[in-house]
Design a protein around this motif. Sequence first.
Motif, PDB file in Angstrom:
ATOM      1  N   LEU A 358       0.383  -1.503  -0.121  1.00  0.00           N
ATOM      2  CA  LEU A 358      -0.288  -0.211  -0.023  1.00  0.00           C
ATOM      3  C   LEU A 358       0.332   1.195   0.180  1.00  0.00           C
ATOM      4  CD1 LEU A 358      -2.998  -0.900   2.447  1.00  0.00           C
ATOM      5  CD2 LEU A 358      -2.847  -0.746  -0.017  1.00  0.00           C
ATOM      6  N   LEU A 359       1.716   1.574  -0.108  1.00  0.00           N
ATOM      7  CA  LEU A 359       3.217   2.422   0.571  1.00  0.00           C
ATOM      8  C   LEU A 359       3.800   2.464  -0.827  1.00  0.00           C
ATOM      9  CD1 LEU A 359       5.001   1.817   3.544  1.00  0.00           C
ATOM     10  CD2 LEU A 359       2.578   2.831   3.279  1.00  0.00           C
ATOM     11  N   ILE A 360       3.483   1.605  -2.197  1.00  0.00           N
ATOM     12  CA  ILE A 360       3.945   2.274  -2.763  1.00  0.00           C
ATOM     13  C   ILE A 360       3.242   3.180  -4.267  1.00  0.00           C
ATOM     14  CG2 ILE A 360       4.964   0.709  -5.176  1.00  0.00           C
ATOM     15  CD1 ILE A 360       4.674  -1.669  -4.029  1.00  0.00           C
ATOM     16  N   GLU A 361       4.034   3.799  -4.625  1.00  0.00           N
ATOM     17  CA  GLU A 361       3.644   5.628  -5.142  1.00  0.00           C
ATOM     18  C   GLU A 361       3.240   4.516  -6.488  1.00  0.00           C
ATOM     19  OE1 GLU A 361       2.145   6.707  -2.607  1.00  0.00           O
ATOM     20  OE2 GLU A 361       1.586   7.478  -3.920  1.00  0.00           O
ATOM     21  N   ASP A 362       4.176   3.942  -7.258  1.00  0.00           N
ATOM     22  CA  ASP A 362       4.609   3.442  -8.660  1.00  0.00           C
ATOM     23  C   ASP A 362       2.887   2.578  -8.907  1.00  0.00           C
ATOM     24  OD1 ASP A 362       4.493   2.952 -10.936  1.00  0.00           O
ATOM     25  OD2 ASP A 362       7.049   2.474 -10.946  1.00  0.00           O
ATOM     26  N   ALA A 363       2.403   2.590  -9.853  1.00  0.00           N
ATOM     27  CA  ALA A 363       1.375   1.783 -10.206  1.00  0.00           C
ATOM     28  C   ALA A 363       1.550   0.609 -10.919  1.00  0.00           C
ATOM     29  CB  ALA A 363      -0.118   2.429 -10.821  1.00  0.00           C
ATOM     30  N   THR A 364       2.621   0.381 -11.747  1.00  0.00           N
ATOM     31  CA  THR A 364       3.056  -0.268 -12.086  1.00  0.00           C
ATOM     32  C   THR A 364       2.995  -0.997 -11.597  1.00  0.00           C
ATOM     33  OG1 THR A 364       3.483   0.876 -14.345  1.00  0.00           O
ATOM     34  CG2 THR A 364       4.270  -1.304 -14.234  1.00  0.00           C
ATOM     35  N   LEU A 365       4.469  -0.843 -10.463  1.00  0.00           N
ATOM     36  CA  LEU A 365       5.297  -1.583  -9.725  1.00  0.00           C
ATOM     37  C   LEU A 365       3.765  -2.274  -8.366  1.00  0.00           C
ATOM     38  CD1 LEU A 365       7.373  -2.501  -8.681  1.00  0.00           C
ATOM     39  CD2 LEU A 365       7.511  -0.005  -7.136  1.00  0.00           C
ATOM     40  N   SER A 366       2.963  -1.020  -8.128  1.00  0.00           N
ATOM     41  CA  SER A 366       1.793  -1.910  -7.054  1.00  0.00           C
ATOM     42  C   SER A 366       0.719  -2.971  -7.904  1.00  0.00           C
ATOM     43  CB  SER A 366       0.822  -0.230  -7.212  1.00  0.00           C
ATOM     44  OG  SER A 366      -0.236  -1.353  -5.525  1.00  0.00           O
ATOM     45  N   ASP A 367       1.276  -2.795  -8.884  1.00  0.00           N
ATOM     46  CA  ASP A 367       0.189  -3.817  -9.572  1.00  0.00           C
ATOM     47  C   ASP A 367       0.735  -5.141  -9.894  1.00  0.00           C
ATOM     48  OD1 ASP A 367      -1.544  -1.190 -12.098  1.00  0.00           O
ATOM     49  OD2 ASP A 367      -1.567  -2.421 -10.214  1.00  0.00           O
ATOM     50  N   LEU A 368       2.063  -4.941  -9.928  1.00  0.00           N
ATOM     51  CA  LEU A 368       2.670  -5.898  -9.767  1.00  0.00           C
ATOM     52  C   LEU A 368       3.086  -6.827  -8.350  1.00  0.00           C
ATOM     53  CD1 LEU A 368       6.020  -4.947 -12.142  1.00  0.00           C
ATOM     54  CD2 LEU A 368       4.122  -7.052 -12.580  1.00  0.00           C
ATOM     55  N   VAL A 369       3.060  -6.277  -7.649  1.00  0.00           N
ATOM     56  CA  VAL A 369       3.592  -6.351  -6.196  1.00  0.00           C
ATOM     57  C   VAL A 369       1.903  -7.388  -5.738  1.00  0.00           C
ATOM     58  CG1 VAL A 369       3.159  -6.045  -3.916  1.00  0.00           C
ATOM     59  CG2 VAL A 369       5.004  -4.681  -5.306  1.00  0.00           C
ATOM     60  N   LYS A 370       0.623  -6.421  -5.705  1.00  0.00           N
ATOM     61  CA  LYS A 370      -0.445  -7.385  -5.659  1.00  0.00           C
ATOM     62  C   LYS A 370      -0.525  -8.775  -6.592  1.00  0.00           C
ATOM     63  CE  LYS A 370      -3.006  -2.713  -5.156  1.00  0.00           C
ATOM     64  NZ  LYS A 370      -4.292  -1.571  -5.779  1.00  0.00           N
ATOM     65  N   LYS A 371      -0.468  -8.798  -7.913  1.00  0.00           N
ATOM     66  CA  LYS A 371      -0.380 -10.179  -8.853  1.00  0.00           C
ATOM     67  C   LYS A 371       0.903 -10.791  -7.796  1.00  0.00           C
ATOM     68  CE  LYS A 371      -0.429 -12.010 -13.345  1.00  0.00           C
ATOM     69  NZ  LYS A 371       0.799 -11.380 -14.651  1.00  0.00           N
TER      70      LYS A 371
END
Length: 779
Positions: A358-371
Amino acid sequence: MDIKEFLTQDIDLRKSSSVPFEFYLKKYLRHWYLFLAGILVFCGAALAYIYYTPNQYEISSTLMINNSEETKKGFSNNTVLDDLDGYQTTNIVENEVEVLTSVSLIKKTLEKMNLYNTFYVEDGFRRYKELYGDAVPVRINYSKLNERPKKLTGMVRLEIVDNQTFVLEIEEGIKSRHSFGEKLSTLFGEFTVNLHEDQQVSHPKIIFFTFNDLREMAVEYSESLNAEPTNKLSTVISLSLLATIPEKGEHFLETLAEVYNSEALKNINSTAANTLAFIDEQMEKLTTELAEIEQAVETYKNENAISDLSSESQLYLENSSTTKQKLSEYEISIEVLNNLEENLTSSVSSSKMVQGSLLIEDATLSDLVKKYNELQRERQQLLNGTTSDNPLVKNLDEQLYSLRSDLLENIQSSKRSIQIAIKSLEENALRIEERANRVPQIERELLTITRQQATKQENYQYLMRKREESVLSLAATSVSNARVIDPPMAGLYPAKPLKKLVMILAFFLGIGFPFGLIFFNDYFFGKIGQKDEVEAMSQVPVMGEISHEKRKDLYLGTTRRKSLIREQVNLIWTNMKFASMRKANQVILTTSSIGGEGKTFFSINLAAAIGLSGKKTVILEFDLRKPSILKQLGINSEKPGISEYLSDENYLTRDILTLSEDNPNIFVIGAGKLPENPIQIMNSPRLGELFDELRKKFDHIIIDSAPIGLVADAFALSPHVDMLAYVVRYYYTKPNHIKLINEIADKGKFSNPVLVLNDAKSEHSYGYGYYYDKKTAKI
């Protein structure tokens, strides 16, 4: 039809191959005592099975598995949750079936039910009935549990003496007296036995119980638990189980659903819980640092008597606020990225979900973490019901490995971008610092301290917002993974044992087992024992029977000698003449399946019957392997025999003929010297010449050949034979030997085959005693 037409008509030697039902009925009814014993034994065993097998009731229940869409529908009216990144997963019904029947989940269910012991009470002769719930008069509470010793697998006897004491017998013959509530230490662990609180209910004074291995019980429950989707289009799972106590079975399915929901919620909320724990840890550190900075500001102001900042300092702060805010955000981002990189590169946490998404601002990186976290949750869920060698788990491992590489590459790229931005901001901050040289040194030092305080405060507020989001996301997913549609319910009647079916099956087994025993005994060890049996199985006509006779001197004789066997042979010869009406019967070959069936005995007596009628007859000893004609007739002849005649052209038929001493119409030709290869001798061209000369000199030729079921010698004589007499001996010839004469008749290997039954006793046939009783039969 007059007698002339009857005598001149062809007699059909083929008979129906079908066996009459009455034949089999009589055959098996002769062994009625075996059927009676079979029914009594199997029905008795069935009654014992019903007596010792406890009734089992089918417990059934249905669960509906919630998927991600259904979960979100329950919060569709919450606008706050619509903006949150939730931690929902899609449940595959087949996977949930595997989870519900997994040994680990069932073991946790048994632990929650406290099924460390199973209680019984005597209920008849060597029969025990299980107790459960309030029916158990005692409660066993464990403070320490050991693994059950393999040598102690029997039941423990417990006798309640009074409300204060009881007697325990763990091993047979070893009793010990204890008080209720006393702490006991045994091989099974440390526990206390407490009396049931409800003393108004009548309880048995003597009970038995076992120490259970919950893993073994879990395996048994897993094998007996039936879980399957109701249909392919729904997420409803039907659960069923057989239980001797309905209350226990219902309680098990209820507890299983509860444990399943609890474990599912733990798995679903793992990402949000991990993120929340990470934020709490960071906030705790920031709280301590903020307290230290505030204390430093207070101390600095007190030491330097500072009450307010100059206007220039105020302007400096305003100009640098944007720069400080950006630097703060970049520092947080760098720290988060470092933490993510450490989690991803650590071998210990390679199979765990990463924190701080939840602390990641980069949308692409956040999506990869969620996946990545979603794949980790799916992998952990599969491991609950299977092993790491499962193809599905290996497929997820490959996806995680590829995604981990993409994450690390993205993190490095993000860090480089942030570091460039930080460098730019720091250069800007340096220019501001140079402009701030006009500010007194004391004010500049204070500014440094307050800037640190502002940075920490902003970090704290940022983490506080993310923590609130994590708490809301955790609450959003805190719903049951499965909803009970039909609570566990037991059937009204026992599902097992099916008493009527067991008794019916036992009755038919009681009939079928003796039937099979008789059938296989007849098939493998049986002998021909009845004339009806021969007539039912044979395709050729039976010419007659020859009675059993112990005397061995009933061979060729004169008309002054009479016997029952002589009359039987005469009757057989008469039947043979009728059977060969309008066909030649000059050459008759006698044979059998194996040795000892009486073919030689019949050959001699048939020749005697024909010779006494005034017909010139010759007996050929064509059993070149084991001849016995001359020996049984008591003839010691030095003349050459058949083998010499067939192998040497110098011999004539008069050289091998021997006249019988008892009857001038009967001649005998012996086998001669036994050849090494009888088949080769019998294929001699002189064989046809022999039969041509004998047909001219004699009215009938009787051939005593080797057993047709052992060697093929007799088939070499087939072209010269007019009639085949196949001898069957009661309680000696096997039923499958009859197939040989049937095959001969079917394929026409011999002309005009007939059957002769030998060694008949009084129970085999009837009628011959009309002319010969015991007195007149003596010679």
